[in-house]
Scaffold this motif. Structure first.
Motif, PDB file in Angstrom:
ATOM      1  N   ILE A   1      14.370 -28.728 -33.654  1.00  0.00           N
ATOM      2  CA  ILE A   1      15.089 -27.467 -33.466  1.00  0.00           C
ATOM      3  C   ILE A   1      14.156 -26.268 -33.324  1.00  0.00           C
ATOM      4  O   ILE A   1      14.608 -25.183 -32.958  1.00  0.00           O
ATOM      5  N   ASP A   2      12.864 -26.469 -33.588  1.00  0.00           N
ATOM      6  CA  ASP A   2      11.930 -25.355 -33.417  1.00  0.00           C
ATOM      7  C   ASP A   2      10.521 -25.899 -33.268  1.00  0.00           C
ATOM      8  O   ASP A   2      10.152 -26.890 -33.905  1.00  0.00           O
ATOM      9  N   VAL A   3       9.723 -25.251 -32.418  1.00  0.00           N
ATOM     10  CA  VAL A   3       8.318 -25.603 -32.273  1.00  0.00           C
ATOM     11  C   VAL A   3       7.540 -24.330 -31.951  1.00  0.00           C
ATOM     12  O   VAL A   3       7.979 -23.512 -31.156  1.00  0.00           O
ATOM     13  N   GLU A   4       6.412 -24.166 -32.632  1.00  0.00           N
ATOM     14  CA  GLU A   4       5.575 -22.983 -32.422  1.00  0.00           C
ATOM     15  C   GLU A   4       4.115 -23.414 -32.306  1.00  0.00           C
ATOM     16  O   GLU A   4       3.653 -24.271 -33.054  1.00  0.00           O
ATOM     17  N   ARG A   5       3.409 -22.796 -31.384  1.00  0.00           N
ATOM     18  CA  ARG A   5       1.968 -23.015 -31.255  1.00  0.00           C
ATOM     19  C   ARG A   5       1.268 -21.822 -31.885  1.00  0.00           C
ATOM     20  O   ARG A   5       1.488 -20.684 -31.479  1.00  0.00           O
ATOM     21  N   TRP A   6       0.445 -22.081 -32.897  1.00  0.00           N
ATOM     22  CA  TRP A   6      -0.168 -21.002 -33.661  1.00  0.00           C
ATOM     23  C   TRP A   6      -1.599 -20.735 -33.203  1.00  0.00           C
ATOM     24  O   TRP A   6      -2.289 -21.635 -32.714  1.00  0.00           O
ATOM     25  N   GLU A   7      -2.045 -19.488 -33.431  1.00  0.00           N
ATOM     26  CA  GLU A   7      -3.391 -19.086 -33.021  1.00  0.00           C
ATOM     27  C   GLU A   7      -4.477 -19.826 -33.794  1.00  0.00           C
ATOM     28  O   GLU A   7      -5.621 -19.896 -33.351  1.00  0.00           O
TER      29      GLU A   7
ATOM     30  N   SER B   1      -6.652 -32.863 -50.526  1.00  0.00           N
ATOM     31  CA  SER B   1      -7.495 -32.145 -49.568  1.00  0.00           C
ATOM     32  C   SER B   1      -6.732 -31.037 -48.858  1.00  0.00           C
ATOM     33  O   SER B   1      -5.568 -31.207 -48.485  1.00  0.00           O
ATOM     34  N   ALA B   2      -7.407 -29.899 -48.648  1.00  0.00           N
ATOM     35  CA  ALA B   2      -6.788 -28.760 -47.982  1.00  0.00           C
ATOM     36  C   ALA B   2      -6.548 -29.073 -46.507  1.00  0.00           C
ATOM     37  O   ALA B   2      -7.447 -29.546 -45.808  1.00  0.00           O
ATOM     38  N   ILE B   3      -5.335 -28.814 -46.044  1.00  0.00           N
ATOM     39  CA  ILE B   3      -4.967 -29.014 -44.648  1.00  0.00           C
ATOM     40  C   ILE B   3      -4.388 -27.732 -44.059  1.00  0.00           C
ATOM     41  O   ILE B   3      -4.668 -27.379 -42.919  1.00  0.00           O
ATOM     42  N   SER B   4      -3.604 -27.018 -44.838  1.00  0.00           N
ATOM     43  CA  SER B   4      -2.932 -25.816 -44.354  1.00  0.00           C
ATOM     44  C   SER B   4      -3.907 -24.704 -43.987  1.00  0.00           C
ATOM     45  O   SER B   4      -4.915 -24.500 -44.658  1.00  0.00           O
ATOM     46  N   SER B   5      -3.579 -23.972 -42.940  1.00  0.00           N
ATOM     47  CA  SER B   5      -4.303 -22.754 -42.593  1.00  0.00           C
ATOM     48  C   SER B   5      -3.801 -21.619 -43.477  1.00  0.00           C
ATOM     49  O   SER B   5      -2.840 -21.776 -44.237  1.00  0.00           O
ATOM     50  N   ARG B   6      -4.431 -20.469 -43.366  1.00  0.00           N
ATOM     51  CA  ARG B   6      -3.996 -19.315 -44.150  1.00  0.00           C
ATOM     52  C   ARG B   6      -2.551 -18.941 -43.816  1.00  0.00           C
ATOM     53  O   ARG B   6      -1.752 -18.666 -44.712  1.00  0.00           O
ATOM     54  N   ARG B   7      -2.226 -18.944 -42.522  1.00  0.00           N
ATOM     55  CA  ARG B   7      -0.865 -18.605 -42.123  1.00  0.00           C
ATOM     56  C   ARG B   7       0.139 -19.604 -42.685  1.00  0.00           C
ATOM     57  O   ARG B   7       1.231 -19.226 -43.123  1.00  0.00           O
ATOM     58  N   ASP B   8      -0.222 -20.880 -42.678  1.00  0.00           N
ATOM     59  CA  ASP B   8       0.697 -21.891 -43.199  1.00  0.00           C
ATOM     60  C   ASP B   8       0.890 -21.739 -44.701  1.00  0.00           C
ATOM     61  O   ASP B   8       2.002 -21.929 -45.216  1.00  0.00           O
TER      62      ASP B   8
END
Length: 226
Positions: free
Chosen positions: A209-215, A26-33
């Motif tokens: 070591i890294d965390v980002e909140r995406w739109e 099943s698709a989970i990733s967004s376009r950016r991912d």
């Protein structure tokens, strides 16, 4: 290091699932991912999947972007990374995307439980097959072999059992996770790390070591293993 630098990449739901209970990829990733994953693939020397992912999903494991493939060629490497499958019984269809879609070097690690005719058929298609005379593939030896054939930077794309075994054995350096804003639920749905599990005092420690909140509503996390 006598093995490849190894990182696991996962897209999962907010409840930790990497697929639904139906297990149909099943698709989970967004376009950016998806774009991020393609860039990771382009930088890798090899991409590895475990048996269930290999047999059920027959993944292509190729770089989708023509520009990224051309960039690899300009660096003096093949358009796509080495495809690596790890499976106890390599009953993979000979016309599967894993084998046919490329161009790419294809390597399968399996056991003597795979029939000799199947081994011969795979090798006749140019697949490099390494056979363990054991109930399961020795993942330590597999890593040594991958290093010897030129895989210095290895990307792992699941599934949950393979992820867990590699982490349990201390064979992973980094974990990158895209957490999608959705819930699948299901006790039998696969998670980032399946397998037998560990008691609390044997938990695998990591450092964020890294965390980002995406739109797109998702969150990107990057961990290093201690």
């Amino acid at each position: 290091m006598n093995r490849p630098y190894t990182f696991i990449n996962v897209a999962m739901t907010a409840d930790g699932k990497i697929d639904t209970f139906e297990r149909r990829g099943s698709a989970i990733s967004s376009r950016r991912d998806k774009e991020r994953v393609d860039q990771l693939r382009a930088l890798a020397d090899g991409i590895l999947v475990g048996g269930r992912t290999l047999l059920d999903e027959q993944p292509k494991l190729t770089v989708k972007s023509e520009a990224l493939r051309e960039g690899r060629v300009q660096r003096g490497v093949s358009p796509n990374p080495v495809k690596v499958g790890v499976v106890t019984v390599a009953d993979i269809a000979l016309d599967s995307d894993f084998i046919k879609v490329g161009p790419a070097r294809v390597v399968i690690f399996t056991t003597s439980q795979t029939s000799i005719p199947q081994l011969e058929s795979l090798r006749s298609l140019g697949v490099e097959v390494f056979v363990d005379d054991a109930p399961r593939v020795d993942l330590h030896n597999m890593m040594l072999t991958l290093k010897k054939i030129g895989v210095d930077h290895l990307m792992v794309e699941g599934g949950g059992t393979m992820n867990f075994e590699l982490m349990r054995l201390g064979l992973v350096d980094e974990l990158t996770v895209y957490v999608a804003p959705m819930i699948f639920g299901g006790a039998s749905a696969p998670t980032l790390a399946d397998g037998l599990g560990l008691p609390r005092d044997a938990a695998i420690e990591m450092k964020l070591i890294d965390v980002e909140r995406w739109e797109d509503g998702g969150v990107f996390l990057r961990y290093k293993f201690e």
